[in-house]
Design a protein around this motif. Structure first.
Motif, PDB file in Angstrom:
ATOM      1  N   SER A 279       0.517  -1.301   0.097  1.00 28.22           N
ATOM      2  CA  SER A 279       0.355   0.062  -0.062  1.00 28.22           C
ATOM      3  C   SER A 279       0.855   1.267  -0.045  1.00 28.22           C
ATOM      4  CB  SER A 279      -1.355  -0.077   0.511  1.00 28.22           C
ATOM      5  OG  SER A 279      -2.055  -1.098   0.931  1.00 28.22           O
ATOM      6  N   SER A 280       1.498   0.636   0.929  1.00 34.77           N
ATOM      7  CA  SER A 280       3.092   2.599   1.062  1.00 34.77           C
ATOM      8  C   SER A 280       3.352   2.230  -0.309  1.00 34.77           C
ATOM      9  CB  SER A 280       3.298   1.885   2.134  1.00 34.77           C
ATOM     10  OG  SER A 280       3.284   1.863   3.259  1.00 34.77           O
ATOM     11  N   ARG A 283       1.205   4.294  -2.934  1.00 35.44           N
ATOM     12  CA  ARG A 283       0.899   5.344  -2.596  1.00 35.44           C
ATOM     13  C   ARG A 283       2.061   6.421  -2.990  1.00 35.44           C
ATOM     14  NH1 ARG A 283      -1.601   3.550   2.240  1.00 35.44           N
ATOM     15  NH2 ARG A 283       1.129   4.248   3.532  1.00 35.44           N
ATOM     16  N   PRO A 289      -4.059   5.413  -2.909  1.00 35.83           N
ATOM     17  CA  PRO A 289      -3.565   4.946  -1.349  1.00 35.83           C
ATOM     18  C   PRO A 289      -4.671   3.864  -0.817  1.00 35.83           C
ATOM     19  CG  PRO A 289      -5.427   7.254  -1.616  1.00 35.83           C
ATOM     20  CD  PRO A 289      -5.541   6.242  -2.887  1.00 35.83           C
TER      21      PRO A 289
END
Length: 324
Positions: A279-280, A283, A289
């Motif tokens: 997920s990071s 983003r 996100p």
């Protein structure tokens, strides 16, 4: 009729379905600990390979199975094979085959460890977890489907953890009698293994006696964890962990295998480091996100909680087949 109701509730308690993602996370914790254990916590077991066979006094299970006297080849083979098998099992590959191999190898590693005059009780929960995990079958991290097999595996681990506490005090009172409560057990432990913190906290002997009463009360009351709701239960588990932190800080006794097994009480499916990294990364690259749907934490539901009180009613129907 009343007996059937009680039996039915107890059966549902034992096999209460939980998310397969929770089983997958627990399996990873347990098998990675086992891979780490021979290297860090029990490397001294390899020293038994060089001891004369006359010092080997096998545990009852070793005598019943007629296990051989440990040799250098045998001990070192188990050491390396256990690490490899535990790493494979921790990835979720071959969950049944790798799981059974790990259980057999680790059980023998413990028999070798404890057949020379000292038996630790902090590995009971871990051994039970290793024995039941292969029966749960395949599971993927983040998988939301409920499974009774997974519920049974986690419940068995939970019961063994609590039994470790409860039976520990039963043994104290059985062999030491009421005198254990007012004796010098902690005082002797402090003399042998105490830290500077011990000197600060135990300047008066009555504090040690009070601590011994408190330990027995804590261990005998530990089954209460199964009869309370989730929030209170997590407070109990937090206290259990803090208790062991204090034990290590004062007399440097580690219960690491027991603490690993006790993670069976926790909603481990919510801890997904790989998902967080993905997920990071999305983003950072300007993607969504929130990540894909399966990255979200499943909603809390009584049927998805392996620690629900023993008096729980009929849980939701699981999506997977019942054990058998």
């Amino acid at each position: 009729m009343g007996g059937d109701v009680v039996t039915g509730r107890f059966s549902r308690f034992l096999t209460e379905p939980v998310p397969l993602g929770r089983l997958a996370a627990y399996r990873t914790v347990i098998y990675l600990f086992v891979a780490f254990d021979p290297v860090w916590f029990t490397p001294w077991v390899r020293d038994h390979a060089s001891l004369p066979g006359v010092f080997y006094r096998p545990l009852l299970v070793g005598r019943l199975l007629h296990l051989p006297v440990p040799t250098s080849l045998m001990v070192n083979s188990i050491f390396y094979a256990l690490i490899v098998a535990a790493v494979v099992a921790g990835t979720g590959r071959l969950p049944r085959l790798a799981g059974w191999i790990v259980f057999v190898l680790y059980a023998e590693w413990m028999i070798i460890a404890m057949s020379y005059g000292k038996v630790d009780h902090d590995r009971f929960g871990l051994l039970v977890a290793l024995a039941v995990l292969p029966s749960a079958g395949a599971a993927r991290h983040g998988e939301r489907r409920l499974s009774e097999r997974a519920g049974w595996a986690l419940r068995a681990a939970q019961l063994s953890v609590v039994a470790t506490y409860f039976l520990s005090s039963v043994a104290k009172l059985r062999y030491g009698g009421p005198g254990w409560l007012t004796g010098a057990t902690l005082e002797w432990a402090i003399i042998r293994r105490g830290t500077w913190l011990t000197d600060v906290l135990t300047s008066q002997r009555w504090i040690l006696v009070a601590a011994q009463f408190g330990i027995v009360a804590f261990e005998l009351s530990s089954p209460i964890v199964f009869f309370v709701g989730p929030r209170i239960r997590y407070l109990f588990i937090t206290y259990f962990y803090l208790f062991h932190v204090m034990v290590f800080a004062t007399i440097t006794i580690s219960f690491a295998p027991h603490l690993a097994a006790m993670t069976s009480f926790l909603p481990l499916e919510r801890v997904r480091p790989i998902g967080w990294v993905r997920s990071s990364w999305r983003r950072m690259r300007g993607g969504d996100p929130g990540g894909p749907a399966e990255e979200h934490t499943p909603e809390s539901h009584p049927a998805a909680d392996p620690g629900s009180a023993i008096s729980i009613g009929t849980p939701a129907t699981p999506a997977t087949a019942p054990p058998g």
